[in-house]
Motif scaffolding. Sequence first.
Motif, PDB file in Angstrom:
ATOM      1  N   THR A  62       0.823  -1.211   0.000  1.00 20.65           N
ATOM      2  CA  THR A  62       0.000   0.000   0.000  1.00 20.65           C
ATOM      3  C   THR A  62       0.854   1.257   0.000  1.00 20.65           C
ATOM      4  O   THR A  62       0.350   2.340   0.237  1.00 20.65           O
ATOM      5  CB  THR A  62      -0.921   0.012   1.235  1.00 20.65           C
ATOM      6  N   ASN A  63       2.175   1.115  -0.273  1.00 15.56           N
ATOM      7  CA  ASN A  63       3.050   2.280  -0.173  1.00 15.56           C
ATOM      8  C   ASN A  63       3.211   3.023  -1.488  1.00 15.56           C
ATOM      9  O   ASN A  63       3.962   3.972  -1.561  1.00 15.56           O
ATOM     10  CB  ASN A  63       4.424   1.878   0.367  1.00 15.56           C
ATOM     11  N   THR A  64       2.537   2.591  -2.543  1.00 15.37           N
ATOM     12  CA  THR A  64       2.640   3.254  -3.844  1.00 15.37           C
ATOM     13  C   THR A  64       1.267   3.305  -4.501  1.00 15.37           C
ATOM     14  O   THR A  64       0.507   2.345  -4.433  1.00 15.37           O
ATOM     15  CB  THR A  64       3.610   2.499  -4.773  1.00 15.37           C
ATOM     16  N   GLN A  65       0.970   4.431  -5.123  1.00 18.22           N
ATOM     17  CA  GLN A  65      -0.253   4.543  -5.904  1.00 18.22           C
ATOM     18  C   GLN A  65       0.048   5.368  -7.146  1.00 18.22           C
ATOM     19  O   GLN A  65       0.989   6.145  -7.166  1.00 18.22           O
ATOM     20  CB  GLN A  65      -1.377   5.198  -5.082  1.00 18.22           C
ATOM     21  N   ALA A  66      -0.730   5.135  -8.189  1.00 22.88           N
ATOM     22  CA  ALA A  66      -0.514   5.864  -9.435  1.00 22.88           C
ATOM     23  C   ALA A  66      -1.827   6.476  -9.899  1.00 22.88           C
ATOM     24  O   ALA A  66      -2.896   5.890  -9.726  1.00 22.88           O
ATOM     25  CB  ALA A  66       0.039   4.942 -10.512  1.00 22.88           C
ATOM     26  N   LYS A  67      -1.727   7.658 -10.476  1.00 20.22           N
ATOM     27  CA  LYS A  67      -2.892   8.351 -11.026  1.00 20.22           C
ATOM     28  C   LYS A  67      -2.670   8.581 -12.518  1.00 20.22           C
ATOM     29  O   LYS A  67      -1.597   9.000 -12.939  1.00 20.22           O
ATOM     30  CB  LYS A  67      -3.118   9.681 -10.319  1.00 20.22           C
ATOM     31  N   LEU A  68      -3.708   8.309 -13.288  1.00 17.81           N
ATOM     32  CA  LEU A  68      -3.662   8.511 -14.738  1.00 17.81           C
ATOM     33  C   LEU A  68      -4.474   9.734 -15.105  1.00 17.81           C
ATOM     34  O   LEU A  68      -5.642   9.846 -14.728  1.00 17.81           O
ATOM     35  CB  LEU A  68      -4.217   7.280 -15.457  1.00 17.81           C
ATOM     36  N   THR A  69      -3.865  10.642 -15.825  1.00 14.72           N
ATOM     37  CA  THR A  69      -4.527  11.863 -16.280  1.00 14.72           C
ATOM     38  C   THR A  69      -4.639  11.851 -17.797  1.00 14.72           C
ATOM     39  O   THR A  69      -3.681  11.529 -18.491  1.00 14.72           O
ATOM     40  CB  THR A  69      -3.732  13.109 -15.862  1.00 14.72           C
ATOM     41  N   LYS A  70      -5.816  12.170 -18.313  1.00 14.51           N
ATOM     42  CA  LYS A  70      -5.983  12.317 -19.764  1.00 14.51           C
ATOM     43  C   LYS A  70      -6.533  13.701 -20.061  1.00 14.51           C
ATOM     44  O   LYS A  70      -7.217  14.301 -19.237  1.00 14.51           O
ATOM     45  CB  LYS A  70      -6.910  11.247 -20.320  1.00 14.51           C
ATOM     46  N   THR A  71      -6.224  14.217 -21.236  1.00 19.88           N
ATOM     47  CA  THR A  71      -6.643  15.564 -21.606  1.00 19.88           C
ATOM     48  C   THR A  71      -7.913  15.489 -22.444  1.00 19.88           C
ATOM     49  O   THR A  71      -7.861  15.423 -23.668  1.00 19.88           O
ATOM     50  CB  THR A  71      -5.536  16.274 -22.393  1.00 19.88           C
ATOM     51  N   GLY A  72      -9.057  15.444 -21.774  1.00 22.06           N
ATOM     52  CA  GLY A  72     -10.320  15.394 -22.488  1.00 22.06           C
ATOM     53  C   GLY A  72     -10.659  14.005 -22.976  1.00 22.06           C
ATOM     54  O   GLY A  72     -10.061  12.999 -22.589  1.00 22.06           O
ATOM     55  N   ARG A  73     -11.627  13.916 -23.866  1.00 23.94           N
ATOM     56  CA  ARG A  73     -12.078  12.631 -24.398  1.00 23.94           C
ATOM     57  C   ARG A  73     -11.089  12.110 -25.426  1.00 23.94           C
ATOM     58  O   ARG A  73     -10.380  12.877 -26.085  1.00 23.94           O
ATOM     59  CB  ARG A  73     -13.474  12.789 -25.012  1.00 23.94           C
ATOM     60  N   ILE A  74     -11.074  10.784 -25.570  1.00 23.86           N
ATOM     61  CA  ILE A  74     -10.132  10.131 -26.474  1.00 23.86           C
ATOM     62  C   ILE A  74     -10.907   9.522 -27.639  1.00 23.86           C
ATOM     63  O   ILE A  74     -11.951   8.887 -27.434  1.00 23.86           O
ATOM     64  CB  ILE A  74      -9.336   9.042 -25.743  1.00 23.86           C
ATOM     65  N   TYR A  75     -10.379   9.695 -28.851  1.00 23.48           N
ATOM     66  CA  TYR A  75     -10.998   9.140 -30.048  1.00 23.48           C
ATOM     67  C   TYR A  75      -9.961   8.313 -30.804  1.00 23.48           C
ATOM     68  O   TYR A  75      -8.754   8.554 -30.704  1.00 23.48           O
ATOM     69  CB  TYR A  75     -11.535  10.258 -30.948  1.00 23.48           C
ATOM     70  N   PRO A  76     -10.407   7.316 -31.576  1.00 25.73           N
ATOM     71  CA  PRO A  76      -9.452   6.460 -32.292  1.00 25.73           C
ATOM     72  C   PRO A  76      -8.557   7.245 -33.235  1.00 25.73           C
ATOM     73  O   PRO A  76      -9.008   8.158 -33.935  1.00 25.73           O
ATOM     74  CB  PRO A  76     -10.359   5.484 -33.064  1.00 25.73           C
ATOM     75  N   ASN A  77      -7.270   6.878 -33.236  1.00 24.54           N
ATOM     76  CA  ASN A  77      -6.286   7.397 -34.172  1.00 24.54           C
ATOM     77  C   ASN A  77      -6.075   8.908 -34.090  1.00 24.54           C
ATOM     78  O   ASN A  77      -5.547   9.519 -35.023  1.00 24.54           O
ATOM     79  CB  ASN A  77      -6.649   6.994 -35.608  1.00 24.54           C
ATOM     80  N   ILE A  78      -6.496   9.495 -32.980  1.00 25.05           N
ATOM     81  CA  ILE A  78      -6.228  10.907 -32.720  1.00 25.05           C
ATOM     82  C   ILE A  78      -5.210  10.986 -31.593  1.00 25.05           C
ATOM     83  O   ILE A  78      -5.422  10.424 -30.523  1.00 25.05           O
ATOM     84  CB  ILE A  78      -7.511  11.669 -32.331  1.00 25.05           C
ATOM     85  N   GLN A  79      -4.123  11.687 -31.829  1.00 23.67           N
ATOM     86  CA  GLN A  79      -3.082  11.748 -30.810  1.00 23.67           C
ATOM     87  C   GLN A  79      -3.618  12.373 -29.532  1.00 23.67           C
ATOM     88  O   GLN A  79      -4.261  13.421 -29.556  1.00 23.67           O
ATOM     89  CB  GLN A  79      -1.874  12.544 -31.322  1.00 23.67           C
ATOM     90  N   THR A  80      -3.363  11.700 -28.438  1.00 21.64           N
ATOM     91  CA  THR A  80      -3.777  12.190 -27.135  1.00 21.64           C
ATOM     92  C   THR A  80      -2.593  12.122 -26.188  1.00 21.64           C
ATOM     93  O   THR A  80      -1.620  11.410 -26.450  1.00 21.64           O
ATOM     94  CB  THR A  80      -4.953  11.350 -26.582  1.00 21.64           C
ATOM     95  N   SER A  81      -2.643  12.893 -25.119  1.00 22.48           N
ATOM     96  CA  SER A  81      -1.551  12.870 -24.156  1.00 22.48           C
ATOM     97  C   SER A  81      -2.058  12.354 -22.823  1.00 22.48           C
ATOM     98  O   SER A  81      -3.153  12.688 -22.374  1.00 22.48           O
ATOM     99  CB  SER A  81      -0.923  14.253 -23.998  1.00 22.48           C
ATOM    100  N   LEU A  82      -1.255  11.490 -22.230  1.00 15.33           N
ATOM    101  CA  LEU A  82      -1.566  10.903 -20.934  1.00 15.33           C
ATOM    102  C   LEU A  82      -0.435  11.218 -19.969  1.00 15.33           C
ATOM    103  O   LEU A  82       0.726  11.336 -20.376  1.00 15.33           O
ATOM    104  CB  LEU A  82      -1.712   9.380 -21.039  1.00 15.33           C
ATOM    105  N   GLU A  83      -0.783  11.327 -18.700  1.00  8.92           N
ATOM    106  CA  GLU A  83       0.226  11.521 -17.667  1.00  8.92           C
ATOM    107  C   GLU A  83      -0.036  10.570 -16.517  1.00  8.92           C
ATOM    108  O   GLU A  83      -1.181  10.400 -16.084  1.00  8.92           O
ATOM    109  CB  GLU A  83       0.220  12.963 -17.161  1.00  8.92           C
ATOM    110  N   ILE A  84       1.016   9.933 -16.050  1.00  3.86           N
ATOM    111  CA  ILE A  84       0.936   9.034 -14.902  1.00  3.86           C
ATOM    112  C   ILE A  84       1.740   9.662 -13.780  1.00  3.86           C
ATOM    113  O   ILE A  84       2.919   9.997 -13.955  1.00  3.86           O
ATOM    114  CB  ILE A  84       1.495   7.643 -15.249  1.00  3.86           C
TER     115      ILE A  84
END
Length: 293
Positions: A62-84
């Motif tokens: 329980t000493n580590t956790q990760a959060k995933l951030t996305k910039t808005g909605r995601i659509y196929p074959n459209i470049q999107t950015s994610l942050e962990i």
Amino acid sequence: MNRFLTTIAIVTTLAIAQGCTQFLKTSEHSTLNPITEHSTDHAVAQTKQAHSSHNDTHTHSTNTQAKLTKTGRIYPNIQTSLEITVQNSSGQPITQFDRIQEQVMHLIAVSDDLQTFQHLHPIAQGNGQFAIAMKFPQAGNYTLFSDYQPTGQAEHVSVLKTQVDGERPAQPAINWSRSKTLGQTSVGFAPPKTPIKSGEEAILRFHLQDANTQQPVTNLQPYLGEKGHLVILRQSPNLSQEDYIHAHAVPNTSASQVHFATRFPQPGKYKVWGQFNRNGEIITADYWVEVTQ
């Protein structure tokens, strides 16, 4: 590589990154400038550690956790950015990481129908943040297995979830073929001759030939420090850490042969993705296996 379980929340933030990706239909390397738009989607998971060389027994952590951030909605074959963002149990960012297989973080991104696969390497931004710019090839639910090692700890695998909007493709029938031609390389796959049984060691063999000459390849090069990598996932309606195996190549095989030793934890249908570096080109060959009790 070891496998484990973690706690996630999809939150909001920016992303900029560069990643090397391989998925079955396309392959690309991309960068994206910082974006300050925010997402309001949220989801939660857990954290796990693993201890062993090929397949791993797990102990809860329980000493580590990760959060995933996305910039808005995601659509196929459209470049999107994610942050962990990787944090400790108090919510403080973890800032020191060790490299594993030549990278600070590995990210395995698969559609939940197991039709698409990407092996990415998010870029460390400091303060526990990692960013990647990527494209998802089809609509549907996706699971992302993020593998990293905080300094002084065992490796961790964070199980992250996201969704791609759009019309979802029909689930194709399982292809039980044992040979594929990928560009200039033919890849043959040979599971054990006897039925694979859960909990028992299994040797999975790959044989690579030149597609034109049908001769064994002689120019395999290390991929992330090893002769090959193998990702295995059990077919499941909701992929979790229990379905995930990341195995590494057995040393001292012939130039055109790559073997993996692993164990399948439970019965079911599994998909395997073998990855190899032939003269600078990463080859990803996928096959299905069935495991009995």
